[in-house]
Write a protein that holds these residues in place. Structure first.
Motif, PDB file in Angstrom:
ATOM      1  N   MET A   1       0.835  -1.189   0.000  1.00 46.13           N
ATOM      2  CA  MET A   1       0.000   0.000   0.000  1.00 46.13           C
ATOM      3  C   MET A   1       0.879   1.252   0.000  1.00 46.13           C
ATOM      4  N   GLY A   2       1.901   1.310   0.873  1.00 50.94           N
ATOM      5  CA  GLY A   2       2.867   2.380   0.846  1.00 50.94           C
ATOM      6  C   GLY A   2       2.346   3.760   1.194  1.00 50.94           C
ATOM      7  N   ARG A   3       1.268   3.850   1.950  1.00 58.43           N
ATOM      8  CA  ARG A   3       0.737   5.157   2.324  1.00 58.43           C
ATOM      9  C   ARG A   3       1.668   5.833   3.317  1.00 58.43           C
ATOM     10  N   VAL A   4       1.799   7.135   3.205  1.00 57.82           N
ATOM     11  CA  VAL A   4       2.649   7.887   4.109  1.00 57.82           C
ATOM     12  C   VAL A   4       1.874   8.283   5.361  1.00 57.82           C
ATOM     13  N   LYS A   5       0.600   8.594   5.211  1.00 59.41           N
ATOM     14  CA  LYS A   5      -0.203   9.101   6.319  1.00 59.41           C
ATOM     15  C   LYS A   5      -1.425   8.214   6.544  1.00 59.41           C
ATOM     16  N   LEU A   6      -1.735   7.962   7.797  1.00 60.14           N
ATOM     17  CA  LEU A   6      -2.918   7.183   8.132  1.00 60.14           C
ATOM     18  C   LEU A   6      -4.164   8.044   7.973  1.00 60.14           C
ATOM     19  N   ASP A   7      -5.236   7.456   7.439  1.00 62.15           N
ATOM     20  CA  ASP A   7      -6.495   8.196   7.383  1.00 62.15           C
ATOM     21  C   ASP A   7      -7.385   7.774   8.554  1.00 62.15           C
ATOM     22  N   ALA A   8      -8.581   8.342   8.629  1.00 58.86           N
ATOM     23  CA  ALA A   8      -9.489   8.083   9.753  1.00 58.86           C
ATOM     24  C   ALA A   8      -9.874   6.614   9.843  1.00 58.86           C
ATOM     25  N   VAL A   9     -10.061   5.958   8.714  1.00 59.20           N
ATOM     26  CA  VAL A   9     -10.432   4.532   8.711  1.00 59.20           C
ATOM     27  C   VAL A   9      -9.283   3.691   9.270  1.00 59.20           C
ATOM     28  N   ASP A  10      -8.055   4.007   8.854  1.00 54.10           N
ATOM     29  CA  ASP A  10      -6.895   3.281   9.386  1.00 54.10           C
ATOM     30  C   ASP A  10      -6.826   3.425  10.903  1.00 54.10           C
ATOM     31  N   ARG A  11      -7.031   4.634  11.394  1.00 53.25           N
ATOM     32  CA  ARG A  11      -6.978   4.879  12.844  1.00 53.25           C
ATOM     33  C   ARG A  11      -8.079   4.115  13.573  1.00 53.25           C
ATOM     34  N   LYS A  12      -9.258   4.043  12.973  1.00 51.10           N
ATOM     35  CA  LYS A  12     -10.352   3.273  13.585  1.00 51.10           C
ATOM     36  C   LYS A  12      -9.997   1.788  13.619  1.00 51.10           C
ATOM     37  N   ILE A  13      -9.411   1.304  12.523  1.00 43.26           N
ATOM     38  CA  ILE A  13      -8.992  -0.103  12.472  1.00 43.26           C
ATOM     39  C   ILE A  13      -7.984  -0.384  13.582  1.00 43.26           C
ATOM     40  N   LEU A  14      -6.972   0.476  13.700  1.00 46.28           N
ATOM     41  CA  LEU A  14      -5.950   0.284  14.735  1.00 46.28           C
ATOM     42  C   LEU A  14      -6.558   0.333  16.130  1.00 46.28           C
ATOM     43  N   SER A  15      -7.473   1.268  16.351  1.00 47.89           N
ATOM     44  CA  SER A  15      -8.112   1.385  17.665  1.00 47.89           C
ATOM     45  C   SER A  15      -8.900   0.119  18.012  1.00 47.89           C
ATOM     46  N   CYS A  16      -9.664  -0.376  17.051  1.00 47.90           N
ATOM     47  CA  CYS A  16     -10.442  -1.599  17.285  1.00 47.90           C
ATOM     48  C   CYS A  16      -9.532  -2.792  17.562  1.00 47.90           C
ATOM     49  N   GLN A  18      -6.469  -2.798  18.631  1.00 47.13           N
ATOM     50  CA  GLN A  18      -5.729  -2.646  19.879  1.00 47.13           C
ATOM     51  C   GLN A  18      -6.584  -3.061  21.073  1.00 47.13           C
ATOM     52  N   SER A  19      -7.879  -2.770  21.029  1.00 44.56           N
ATOM     53  CA  SER A  19      -8.733  -3.122  22.160  1.00 44.56           C
ATOM     54  C   SER A  19      -9.303  -4.529  22.058  1.00 44.56           C
ATOM     55  N   GLU A  20      -9.377  -5.058  20.839  1.00 41.43           N
ATOM     56  CA  GLU A  20      -9.965  -6.391  20.653  1.00 41.43           C
ATOM     57  C   GLU A  20      -9.281  -7.086  19.473  1.00 41.43           C
ATOM     58  N   GLY A  21      -8.128  -7.659  19.730  1.00 43.40           N
ATOM     59  CA  GLY A  21      -7.311  -8.250  18.678  1.00 43.40           C
ATOM     60  C   GLY A  21      -7.915  -9.456  17.986  1.00 43.40           C
ATOM     61  N   ARG A  22      -8.901 -10.077  18.611  1.00 38.29           N
ATOM     62  CA  ARG A  22      -9.498 -11.282  18.007  1.00 38.29           C
ATOM     63  C   ARG A  22     -10.782 -10.991  17.247  1.00 38.29           C
ATOM     64  N   ILE A  23     -11.078  -9.731  17.032  1.00 36.00           N
ATOM     65  CA  ILE A  23     -12.283  -9.370  16.296  1.00 36.00           C
ATOM     66  C   ILE A  23     -12.215  -9.957  14.884  1.00 36.00           C
ATOM     67  N   THR A  24     -13.340 -10.403  14.365  1.00 30.38           N
ATOM     68  CA  THR A  24     -13.343 -10.927  12.998  1.00 30.38           C
ATOM     69  C   THR A  24     -13.228  -9.771  12.019  1.00 30.38           C
ATOM     70  N   HIS A 149      -3.957  -0.463  33.686  1.00 28.39           N
ATOM     71  CA  HIS A 149      -3.096  -1.209  32.757  1.00 28.39           C
ATOM     72  C   HIS A 149      -3.704  -1.022  31.373  1.00 28.39           C
ATOM     73  N   ALA A 150      -3.096  -0.188  30.571  1.00 24.40           N
ATOM     74  CA  ALA A 150      -3.617   0.099  29.231  1.00 24.40           C
ATOM     75  C   ALA A 150      -2.481  -0.001  28.223  1.00 24.40           C
ATOM     76  N   PRO A 151      -2.176  -1.208  27.757  1.00 16.93           N
ATOM     77  CA  PRO A 151      -1.100  -1.347  26.775  1.00 16.93           C
ATOM     78  C   PRO A 151      -1.456  -0.629  25.474  1.00 16.93           C
ATOM     79  N   GLY A 152      -0.451  -0.320  24.707  1.00 15.75           N
ATOM     80  CA  GLY A 152      -0.685   0.318  23.418  1.00 15.75           C
ATOM     81  C   GLY A 152      -0.533   1.819  23.495  1.00 15.75           C
ATOM     82  N   VAL A 153      -1.221   2.499  22.593  1.00 16.10           N
ATOM     83  CA  VAL A 153      -1.169   3.961  22.519  1.00 16.10           C
ATOM     84  C   VAL A 153      -2.585   4.526  22.594  1.00 16.10           C
ATOM     85  N   PRO A 154      -2.729   5.786  23.028  1.00 17.90           N
ATOM     86  CA  PRO A 154      -4.075   6.363  23.203  1.00 17.90           C
ATOM     87  C   PRO A 154      -4.713   6.814  21.884  1.00 17.90           C
TER      88      PRO A 154
END
Length: 159
Positions: A1-16, A18-24, A149-154
Motif C-alpha cells: 500500500m505504501g501510504r505515508v499518512k494514516l487516514d481516519a479509517v486506518d486509525r479506527k482499524i488500529l483502535s479496534c 488494539q482493544s480487541e485483537g481477536r475481532i473478525t 493497565h492500558a497497553p498500546g497507545v491512546p
C-alpha cells in the motif's frame, strides 16, 4: 500500500484491533464503516508497514501464579553505547523481565519483572540481575496493586 499518512479509517482499524485483537474481519469492517475485502487489505497493509507488530492475549498473571510485580531501577558502571547494548541483549535472556526501558537521568534502565513470589524474585535478583556484567546498582520497588493497565497507545475511540 505504501501510504505515508494514516487516514481516519486506518486509525479506527488500529483502535479496534488494539482493544480487541481477536475481532473478525467482518465485525471490524462493520465497526469502521467499510466492507470486509478492503478492510482486510488495509489490515494487511498496516501489518506490512509495521503499524501492527502482532496480536497477543492478555493473560491473568495471578491465575498463572505470577503474583508479584517489581520495578527495578538499574544503574550501570558504563554508559558507552556498546555497554548499553550489551545490557539490553542480556535482559532479553531473562523471561521474568517483561519490559525494559532505557532512561535519561540517574537511572540507566527500568525493568518490569514478574515473579511467582518474593523468594523467586530474590533468587533472580541475587543470582542474575545484580551480578550481571556492568551492573553498578539496583533499586527495587514492589507493587502493591495495579490501578491502570492500558497497553498500546491512546488512539481515539471508534464511534
Amino acid at each position: 500500500m505504501g501510504r505515508v499518512k494514516l487516514d481516519a479509517v486506518d486509525r479506527k482499524i488500529l483502535s479496534c484491533l488494539q482493544s480487541e485483537g481477536r475481532i473478525t474481519n467482518v465485525e471490524l469492517a462493520e465497526r469502521v464503516g467499510i466492507t470486509a475485502p478492503p478492510c482486510l487489505r488495509r489490515v494487511r497493509a498496516l501489518e506490512e508497514e509495521g503499524y501492527i507488530h502482532g496480536y497477543h492475549a492478555n493473560l491473568d498473571q495471578d491465575k498463572l501464579q505470577f503474583g508479584l510485580t517489581v520495578f527495578a531501577m538499574v544503574g550501570l558502571h558504563s554508559q558507552a553505547e556498546s555497554d548499553l547494548q550489551a545490557f539490553e541483549q542480556h535482559v532479553k535472556n531473562w523471561p521474568m523481565v517483561r519490559e525494559c526501558y532505557m532512561l535519561n537521568g540517574e537511572i540507566d534502565f527500568i525493568l518490569k519483572i514478574v515473579a511467582a513470589d518474593l523468594a523467586a524474585f530474590q533468587e533472580f535478583l541475587t543470582s542474575e540481575l545484580t551480578p550481571a556484567p556492568n551492573v553498578a546498582s539496583v533499586k527495587t520497588s514492589l507493587t502493591i496493586r495495579t490501578s491502570k493497565h492500558a497497553p498500546g497507545v491512546p488512539l481515539p475511540e471508534v464511534s
